[in-house]
Design a protein around this motif. Structure first.
Motif, PDB file in Angstrom:
ATOM      1  N   SER A  85       0.800  -1.222   0.000  1.00  0.00           N
ATOM      2  CA  SER A  85       0.000   0.000   0.000  1.00  0.00           C
ATOM      3  C   SER A  85       0.833   1.272   0.000  1.00  0.00           C
ATOM      4  CB  SER A  85      -0.931   0.002   1.220  1.00  0.00           C
ATOM      5  OG  SER A  85      -0.189  -0.122   2.430  1.00  0.00           O
ATOM      6  N   LEU A  86       1.875   1.330   0.825  1.00  0.00           N
ATOM      7  CA  LEU A  86       2.659   2.569   0.929  1.00  0.00           C
ATOM      8  C   LEU A  86       3.284   3.001  -0.392  1.00  0.00           C
ATOM      9  CD1 LEU A  86       4.440   2.218   4.397  1.00  0.00           C
ATOM     10  CD2 LEU A  86       2.468   3.628   3.814  1.00  0.00           C
ATOM     11  N   PRO A  87       3.963   2.112  -1.138  1.00  0.00           N
ATOM     12  CA  PRO A  87       4.563   2.557  -2.400  1.00  0.00           C
ATOM     13  C   PRO A  87       3.534   2.995  -3.433  1.00  0.00           C
ATOM     14  CG  PRO A  87       5.535   0.484  -1.668  1.00  0.00           C
ATOM     15  CD  PRO A  87       4.319   0.709  -0.842  1.00  0.00           C
ATOM     16  N   VAL A  88       2.358   2.350  -3.422  1.00  0.00           N
ATOM     17  CA  VAL A  88       1.325   2.718  -4.383  1.00  0.00           C
ATOM     18  C   VAL A  88       0.746   4.087  -4.046  1.00  0.00           C
ATOM     19  CG1 VAL A  88      -0.949   2.102  -5.274  1.00  0.00           C
ATOM     20  CG2 VAL A  88       0.771   0.324  -4.930  1.00  0.00           C
ATOM     21  N   THR A  89       0.559   4.340  -2.752  1.00  0.00           N
ATOM     22  CA  THR A  89      -0.070   5.583  -2.314  1.00  0.00           C
ATOM     23  C   THR A  89       0.875   6.776  -2.392  1.00  0.00           C
ATOM     24  OG1 THR A  89      -1.470   4.311  -0.802  1.00  0.00           O
ATOM     25  CG2 THR A  89      -1.338   6.689  -0.436  1.00  0.00           C
ATOM     26  N   TYR A  90       2.090   6.587  -1.898  1.00  0.00           N
ATOM     27  CA  TYR A  90       3.013   7.714  -1.769  1.00  0.00           C
ATOM     28  C   TYR A  90       4.158   7.686  -2.781  1.00  0.00           C
ATOM     29  CZ  TYR A  90       0.589   8.135   2.681  1.00  0.00           C
ATOM     30  OH  TYR A  90      -0.375   8.261   3.647  1.00  0.00           O
ATOM     31  N   GLY A  91       4.278   6.612  -3.529  1.00  0.00           N
ATOM     32  CA  GLY A  91       5.378   6.495  -4.472  1.00  0.00           C
ATOM     33  C   GLY A  91       6.513   5.674  -3.894  1.00  0.00           C
ATOM     34  N   LYS A  93       9.733   6.060  -4.222  1.00  0.00           N
ATOM     35  CA  LYS A  93      10.851   6.841  -3.693  1.00  0.00           C
ATOM     36  C   LYS A  93      10.574   7.296  -2.270  1.00  0.00           C
ATOM     37  CE  LYS A  93      13.576  11.012  -4.595  1.00  0.00           C
ATOM     38  NZ  LYS A  93      13.814  12.136  -5.533  1.00  0.00           N
ATOM     39  N   LYS A  94       9.394   7.862  -2.016  1.00  0.00           N
ATOM     40  CA  LYS A  94       9.062   8.332  -0.675  1.00  0.00           C
ATOM     41  C   LYS A  94       9.008   7.173   0.318  1.00  0.00           C
ATOM     42  CE  LYS A  94       6.457  12.453  -2.080  1.00  0.00           C
ATOM     43  NZ  LYS A  94       5.116  13.104  -2.105  1.00  0.00           N
ATOM     44  N   ALA A  95       8.468   6.029  -0.132  1.00  0.00           N
ATOM     45  CA  ALA A  95       8.397   4.864   0.749  1.00  0.00           C
ATOM     46  C   ALA A  95       9.795   4.402   1.147  1.00  0.00           C
ATOM     47  CB  ALA A  95       7.636   3.733   0.061  1.00  0.00           C
ATOM     48  N   LEU A  96      10.720   4.417   0.198  1.00  0.00           N
ATOM     49  CA  LEU A  96      12.084   3.993   0.500  1.00  0.00           C
ATOM     50  C   LEU A  96      12.826   5.013   1.360  1.00  0.00           C
ATOM     51  CD1 LEU A  96      12.906   2.441  -2.949  1.00  0.00           C
ATOM     52  CD2 LEU A  96      13.014   1.241  -0.767  1.00  0.00           C
ATOM     53  N   LEU A  97      12.550   6.281   1.164  1.00  0.00           N
ATOM     54  CA  LEU A  97      13.137   7.297   2.040  1.00  0.00           C
ATOM     55  C   LEU A  97      12.665   7.092   3.475  1.00  0.00           C
ATOM     56  CD1 LEU A  97      12.816  10.484  -0.208  1.00  0.00           C
ATOM     57  CD2 LEU A  97      14.948   9.392   0.514  1.00  0.00           C
ATOM     58  N   PHE A  98      11.368   6.857   3.643  1.00  0.00           N
ATOM     59  CA  PHE A  98      10.831   6.567   4.972  1.00  0.00           C
ATOM     60  C   PHE A  98      11.456   5.308   5.544  1.00  0.00           C
ATOM     61  CE2 PHE A  98       7.670   4.038   7.326  1.00  0.00           C
ATOM     62  CZ  PHE A  98       7.514   4.837   8.448  1.00  0.00           C
ATOM     63  N   ASN A  99      11.628   4.306   4.695  1.00  0.00           N
ATOM     64  CA  ASN A  99      12.216   3.043   5.127  1.00  0.00           C
ATOM     65  C   ASN A  99      13.619   3.235   5.676  1.00  0.00           C
ATOM     66  OD1 ASN A  99      12.169   0.056   5.192  1.00  0.00           O
ATOM     67  ND2 ASN A  99      13.812   0.277   3.713  1.00  0.00           N
ATOM     68  N   ASN A 100      14.405   4.080   5.037  1.00  0.00           N
ATOM     69  CA  ASN A 100      15.759   4.324   5.521  1.00  0.00           C
ATOM     70  C   ASN A 100      15.774   5.128   6.814  1.00  0.00           C
ATOM     71  OD1 ASN A 100      18.005   3.345   3.562  1.00  0.00           O
ATOM     72  ND2 ASN A 100      16.399   4.092   2.225  1.00  0.00           N
ATOM     73  N   ILE A 101      14.789   5.995   7.004  1.00  0.00           N
ATOM     74  CA  ILE A 101      14.671   6.697   8.284  1.00  0.00           C
ATOM     75  C   ILE A 101      14.432   5.692   9.411  1.00  0.00           C
ATOM     76  CG2 ILE A 101      13.236   8.297   9.614  1.00  0.00           C
ATOM     77  CD1 ILE A 101      12.792   9.863   7.041  1.00  0.00           C
ATOM     78  N   VAL A 102      13.574   4.710   9.144  1.00  0.00           N
ATOM     79  CA  VAL A 102      13.319   3.660  10.133  1.00  0.00           C
ATOM     80  C   VAL A 102      14.606   2.913  10.473  1.00  0.00           C
ATOM     81  CG1 VAL A 102      12.100   1.492  10.544  1.00  0.00           C
ATOM     82  CG2 VAL A 102      10.907   3.389   9.466  1.00  0.00           C
ATOM     83  N   ALA A 103      15.423   2.603   9.446  1.00  0.00           N
ATOM     84  CA  ALA A 103      16.685   1.899   9.675  1.00  0.00           C
ATOM     85  C   ALA A 103      17.652   2.745  10.498  1.00  0.00           C
ATOM     86  CB  ALA A 103      17.318   1.519   8.338  1.00  0.00           C
ATOM     87  N   ILE A 104      17.681   4.039  10.266  1.00  0.00           N
ATOM     88  CA  ILE A 104      18.559   4.926  11.034  1.00  0.00           C
ATOM     89  C   ILE A 104      18.111   4.985  12.490  1.00  0.00           C
ATOM     90  CG2 ILE A 104      19.339   7.315  11.283  1.00  0.00           C
ATOM     91  CD1 ILE A 104      19.033   7.540   8.184  1.00  0.00           C
ATOM     92  N   TYR A 204       5.271   4.078 -11.059  1.00  0.00           N
ATOM     93  CA  TYR A 204       4.454   4.916 -10.194  1.00  0.00           C
ATOM     94  C   TYR A 204       4.055   6.200 -10.906  1.00  0.00           C
ATOM     95  CZ  TYR A 204       2.973   7.963  -6.448  1.00  0.00           C
ATOM     96  OH  TYR A 204       2.257   8.830  -5.676  1.00  0.00           O
ATOM     97  N   LEU A 205       4.980   6.783 -11.665  1.00  0.00           N
ATOM     98  CA  LEU A 205       4.683   8.037 -12.355  1.00  0.00           C
ATOM     99  C   LEU A 205       3.609   7.864 -13.421  1.00  0.00           C
ATOM    100  CD1 LEU A 205       8.221   9.562 -12.856  1.00  0.00           C
ATOM    101  CD2 LEU A 205       6.475  10.298 -11.238  1.00  0.00           C
ATOM    102  N   ASP A 206       3.601   6.687 -14.051  1.00  0.00           N
ATOM    103  CA  ASP A 206       2.663   6.474 -15.150  1.00  0.00           C
ATOM    104  C   ASP A 206       1.266   6.201 -14.615  1.00  0.00           C
ATOM    105  OD1 ASP A 206       2.074   5.913 -18.024  1.00  0.00           O
ATOM    106  OD2 ASP A 206       1.449   4.012 -17.113  1.00  0.00           O
ATOM    107  N   LYS A 207       0.328   7.106 -14.895  1.00  0.00           N
ATOM    108  CA  LYS A 207      -1.063   6.954 -14.489  1.00  0.00           C
ATOM    109  C   LYS A 207      -1.964   6.815 -15.716  1.00  0.00           C
ATOM    110  CE  LYS A 207       0.084   7.853 -10.205  1.00  0.00           C
ATOM    111  NZ  LYS A 207       0.061   6.849  -9.151  1.00  0.00           N
ATOM    112  N   GLY A 208      -1.378   6.407 -16.836  1.00  0.00           N
ATOM    113  CA  GLY A 208      -2.126   6.342 -18.072  1.00  0.00           C
ATOM    114  C   GLY A 208      -1.848   7.537 -18.961  1.00  0.00           C
ATOM    115  N   ASP A 209      -1.063   8.523 -18.440  1.00  0.00           N
ATOM    116  CA  ASP A 209      -0.743   9.721 -19.226  1.00  0.00           C
ATOM    117  C   ASP A 209       0.748   9.705 -19.513  1.00  0.00           C
ATOM    118  OD1 ASP A 209      -0.424  12.169 -20.374  1.00  0.00           O
ATOM    119  OD2 ASP A 209      -0.640  13.324 -18.519  1.00  0.00           O
ATOM    120  N   THR A 210       1.117   9.264 -20.692  1.00  0.00           N
ATOM    121  CA  THR A 210       2.525   9.126 -21.013  1.00  0.00           C
ATOM    122  C   THR A 210       3.191  10.436 -21.340  1.00  0.00           C
ATOM    123  OG1 THR A 210       2.037   8.739 -23.332  1.00  0.00           O
ATOM    124  CG2 THR A 210       2.114   6.811 -21.902  1.00  0.00           C
ATOM    125  N   GLU A 211       2.415  11.497 -21.571  1.00  0.00           N
ATOM    126  CA  GLU A 211       3.024  12.761 -21.969  1.00  0.00           C
ATOM    127  C   GLU A 211       3.820  13.389 -20.825  1.00  0.00           C
ATOM    128  OE1 GLU A 211       3.046  14.049 -24.983  1.00  0.00           O
ATOM    129  OE2 GLU A 211       1.946  12.308 -25.710  1.00  0.00           O
TER     130      GLU A 211
END
Length: 449
Positions: A85-91, A93-104, A204-211
């Protein structure tokens, strides 16, 4: 607008950063816990005596230590559940940034556990360390398998580094063990800083709009997926478990994921010193034998990478025949102290086979087998199965050694051989194929019939 070549290499570097950072952290945490075992157990015993005015009994001491070893897997299971859910909702990159904060944060908790006189902080730190999200779909199709194997190389490298810095001449001492347990915070900091300079992943960036998507490397593959799943919404875990149309994908996913844990490789790393002790190895030689195990896996995984670069049709065979040979080898392991050198040779053979075969390849299956609508929930299923099995192995293996003695590895043999049979006969090759092509490649039971 970036050139296509520059986009390609940015995506390649992003894949590499994610593979190195997460894999290196995981590798360290798997191996580093064995080195300070005596010091951590002494710390637990001391705190228990001061707290309850009585020494801890053997059964409680073994239970606490088993939980310290295996709680990493519970944290990873929690991360796997949220990875849908987290990567789909927030992307991603943001999920992995949060993940590394948890590791720190986990590293800081472990670092100050002795100062706070709390062994519960060790448990909490290990749990948070395990809270990891894995991103397998950020690699271009023609690099996906080699990126996965790159991750397996750095898992092996992390194991070796954890074993080397854990020797008594470096950080495996009474004074340094909190710093040793917190060492994974360093790659987490490096990955966090590096991720700030990379874009979000294309899927994640692609929402059906490739432009509006500057990263167009995977658009052809994604367009095929969108056409083949027109009108489909993101699937839930219940959908993955109950839908007949992905039944073969689910079996092909779950059986190898369980096999990675029930092949016994984590038992070797978690309880390496106990196994060596039961085999009659002198205490002053255990650290160096442990380093030998990690170095053997690192060398063989690297050789596997090189081999796959020249032969694109061996991934399934490496998994299937690897499990088969591991099962045959483990039948002959005996922990009687009168044949220690035979045991060492067999254990090193198991490590070699694992490095040349199943290591890392099995964990790529969700990204290889499921289309985008199913992928997040597939990761939840595979992660839950994977880490819960690892938790059971971590919790129970010390008891198994005490109960079954020299036959302790036989419990892994049956499942390893059954996994080999399934992989050889039912899993398709995925190297160089798009997800749509893999999904259509004889995985649906009706089509097979």
């Amino acid at each position: 607008m970036e050139s296509r070549k520059l986009q390609y290499w940015r995506l390649y570097l992003l894949s590499l950063v994610l593979g190195i950072g997460g894999s290196f952290q995981y590798g360290i945490q798997v191996s580093v816990i064995a080195s300070p075992a005596v010091h951590v157990q002494s710390f637990v015993n001391h705190r228990w005596l001061l707290r309850y005015r009585a020494p801890v009994d053997d059964a409680t001491n073994q239970l606490i230590w088993s939980f310290i070893v295996s709680v990493l897997s519970l944290g990873a299971w929690a991360g796997a559940v949220h990875s849908g859910s987290l990567p789909v909702t927030y992307g991603r990159k943001k999920a992995l940034l949060f993940n590394n904060i948890v590791a720190i944060v986990a590293a800081l908790i472990m670092l100050f556990s002795r100062m706070a006189q709390s062994f519960e902080m060790i448990l909490l730190g290990r749990f948070l360390y395990g809270y990891n999200l894995y991103l397998g779909e950020c690699s271009p199709t023609n690099l996906r398998d080699i990126m996965t194997l790159t991750g397996s190389i750095f898992i092996g490298f992390g194991k070796v580094m954890g074993q080397i810095i854990g020797i008594k001449e470096l950080m495996g001492t009474e004074e340094m063990w909190p710093y040793l347990l917190a060492i994974s915070g360093i790659p987490a900091i490096l990955q966090f800083v590096t991720l700030l300079f990379f874009p979000e992943t294309p899927r994640y960036l692609d929402k059906g709009d490739t432009e509006g998507n500057n990263l167009k490397l995977e658009l052809d593959d994604m367009q095929k997926e969108r056409e083949s799943t027109q009108g489909e919404k993101a699937k839930t875990v219940k959908d993955v478990l109950s839908s007949r149309c992905v039944r073969w994908q689910l079996l092909t996913l779950v059986i190898p994921c369980v096999g990675v844990r029930l092949c016994g490789i984590n038992a070797l790393y978690f309880y390496a010193f106990d196994i060596f002790r039961e085999s009659g190895v002198p205490e002053d030689q255990m650290h160096y034998l442990s380093i030998g195990l990690g170095a053997t896996e690192l060398i063989t995984v690297t050789l596997e990478n090189i081999y796959i670069l020249f032969d694109i049709s061996v991934v399934k065979k490496l998994m299937g025949y690897g499990y088969l040979l591991m099962g045959i080898t483990k039948v002959h392991i005996d922990l009687n102290s009168w044949i220690p050198y035979v045991n060492f040779a067999l254990i090193f053979c198991v490590i070699c086979i694992y490095g040349l075969g199943p290591s890392g390849v099995s964990m790529a299956l969700p990204a290889d087998l499921f289309l985008q609508a199913w992928l997040p929930s597939a990761y939840v299923v595979s992660g839950s199965v994977n880490w819960l099995c690892m938790f059971l192995v971590g919790m129970l293996f010390s008891y198994i050694v005490k109960g079954l003695w020299q036959f302790c590895f036989l419990i892994f043999v049956v499942y390893t051989i059954l996994s080999a049979a399934f992989l050889i006969y039912f899993v398709p090759e995925t190297k160089g194929k798009t997800m749509t092509e893999i999904t259509e490649d004889k995985l649906n039971y009706r089509k097979r019939s």
